[in-house]
Design an enzyme around this catalytic site. Sequence first.
Site, short mmCIF file in Angstrom:
data_model
loop_
_atom_site.label_atom_id
_atom_site.label_comp_id
_atom_site.label_asym_id
_atom_site.label_seq_id
_atom_site.Cartn_x
_atom_site.Cartn_y
_atom_site.Cartn_z
N CYS A 171 0.80 -1.23 0.00
CA CYS A 171 0.00 0.00 0.00
C CYS A 171 0.84 1.28 0.00
O CYS A 171 0.31 2.36 -0.25
CB CYS A 171 -0.94 0.00 1.21
SG CYS A 171 -2.17 -1.32 1.18
N HIS A 250 11.92 1.06 6.29
CA HIS A 250 11.68 -0.34 5.97
C HIS A 250 12.18 -1.21 7.13
O HIS A 250 13.35 -1.18 7.48
CB HIS A 250 12.42 -0.72 4.69
CG HIS A 250 11.87 -1.92 3.99
ND1 HIS A 250 11.71 -3.15 4.62
CD2 HIS A 250 11.43 -2.10 2.71
CE1 HIS A 250 11.20 -4.01 3.76
NE2 HIS A 250 11.01 -3.41 2.60
N HIS A 341 -2.11 20.21 6.41
CA HIS A 341 -3.09 19.18 6.08
C HIS A 341 -2.43 17.81 6.19
O HIS A 341 -1.24 17.65 5.90
CB HIS A 341 -3.64 19.37 4.67
CG HIS A 341 -4.14 20.75 4.40
ND1 HIS A 341 -5.37 21.20 4.83
CD2 HIS A 341 -3.56 21.80 3.75
CE1 HIS A 341 -5.53 22.46 4.45
NE2 HIS A 341 -4.46 22.85 3.79
N HIS A 345 -3.16 7.33 4.87
CA HIS A 345 -3.55 6.11 4.17
C HIS A 345 -4.83 5.53 4.78
O HIS A 345 -4.97 5.45 6.00
CB HIS A 345 -2.42 5.09 4.28
CG HIS A 345 -2.78 3.73 3.77
ND1 HIS A 345 -3.29 3.53 2.51
CD2 HIS A 345 -2.70 2.51 4.34
CE1 HIS A 345 -3.52 2.23 2.33
NE2 HIS A 345 -3.18 1.59 3.43
N HIS A 374 -14.87 5.72 3.44
CA HIS A 374 -16.31 5.47 3.31
C HIS A 374 -16.74 5.42 1.85
O HIS A 374 -17.49 4.53 1.44
CB HIS A 374 -17.08 6.58 4.03
CG HIS A 374 -18.57 6.37 4.07
ND1 HIS A 374 -19.41 6.89 3.11
CD2 HIS A 374 -19.36 5.68 4.93
CE1 HIS A 374 -20.66 6.55 3.39
NE2 HIS A 374 -20.65 5.82 4.49
N ASN A 378 -10.43 1.04 0.82
CA ASN A 378 -8.98 1.01 0.77
C ASN A 378 -8.56 0.58 -0.63
O ASN A 378 -8.67 -0.58 -0.99
CB ASN A 378 -8.45 0.02 1.83
CG ASN A 378 -6.92 -0.08 1.82
OD1 ASN A 378 -6.25 0.51 0.98
ND2 ASN A 378 -6.38 -0.85 2.75
#
Length: 463
Positions: A171, A250, A341, A345, A374, A378
């Site tokens: 992702c 990572h 802002h 994710h 919503h 995802n």
Amino acid sequence: MGLLMMATLVLAITLMISLLIKLMHQRRDHGSSCYILHYECFKPSDDRKIDTEFSGNIVMRNKNLGIDEYRFLLRAIVSSGIGEETYAPRNVILGKEESPTLLDGISELEEFFYDTLDKLFHRTGVSPPEIDVLVVNISMLSSEPSLASRIINRYKMREDIKVFNLSGMGCSASLISIDIVKNIFKSHKKAFAVVVTSESIGPNWYSGNDKSMILANCLFRSGGCSILLTNNPTLRTRSMFRLKCLVRTHLGASDEACECAVQKEDELGRPGFHLSKNLPRAATKAFFENLRELAPKILPLKELVRYFIVSGSGSGSGSGKDRGGNNRTGPTVRFKTGVDHFCLHTGGKAVIEGVGKSLGLTEYDLEPARMTLHRFGNTSASSLWYVLGCMEAKRRLKKGDKVLMISFGAGFKCNSCVWEVMRDLEDGNVWRDCIDRYPPKTLVNPFMEKFGWVMDQNPKNPI
């Protein structure tokens, strides 16, 4: 004692001087500018929407599930924060999820590729032969020829184009793609780059009954985004955003982190995506490691000095109790002093709430991520761009504002970056037909109303 205090003071001064030099260097470094000219998020056709009733039908037709698994899925869907207008792959819509083909996967992605890229080139006036760099990231589908090659063939791009086809990045892949572009821009002036980011959902729909694997079906939805970037300074006034910094973390050296989100087969050989109970712990560690490196790059000197003093006094460790007596988790550094802002994710309701709590964000700050979850679910690596689109459609993004993007991905990874808004933005984009309905008065999922009887079903009498 006097020598110890002197050594501590010298160390503190050295750190502060190093920090100042680093910050001055970053602010003067304009040689590797990276601008976003435009981005296009994908909105599938309405016949791919999965409302409450259809979601229930998909669950019910999985004959491998028992009453316990049905109840688990019901609770997951009801509490997911996902609404009734998200999109599924065509093979799932048509009931072919148990026997997907390679063509199903390729067709799913080509529909997204050509829709967003056609719009991207049309909106910007940049033609495909002008593209110098192409980066495609699709984590769970690798084809021959590559997906990037299919795009090059479709748009007849140049023979000397630099091409990167990424898989397995999860992702957080879109910021990895941006990082590749940023580094290529250092040695190629006045270049154009396209980043294409999505995920292959259709061939990876899980049809078994392992709870750690069926959860992915509740969260992941179809989507994608294509982004046009440049480092041409003459296009600065046309651009939407300028990349300020990007940090990648990572934790793959840790077995626990590496194995917490894995594509695998269950005991009966059915492929799917496994999410382990160790995932929250790995995500938390990756998150804080990333923020530790990010903070000096984006926060004002005043906040860094305050944090340095608080940390030195032993009260900035990120643990203990706050003034309300609640457990305090996360950094005491105030990121809102350097960011306007927050583009988070949409990994799930718990992910959004956890990051928001750690950063001390308000409901206003979290609203774009909640609304994206919503409306679109995802969509993996492309989720960030739907969140950004929501902010733009709401006319929140003004010239000079700073936007922090934070993403998580298998590996385990946490990647973040900060964009500077180059001009006031107010395009309705992919949100155009629904932004006026967001936020809705209630985000209650009607799934329980239609299928709540499953919760009362006698376990000895399976559905």
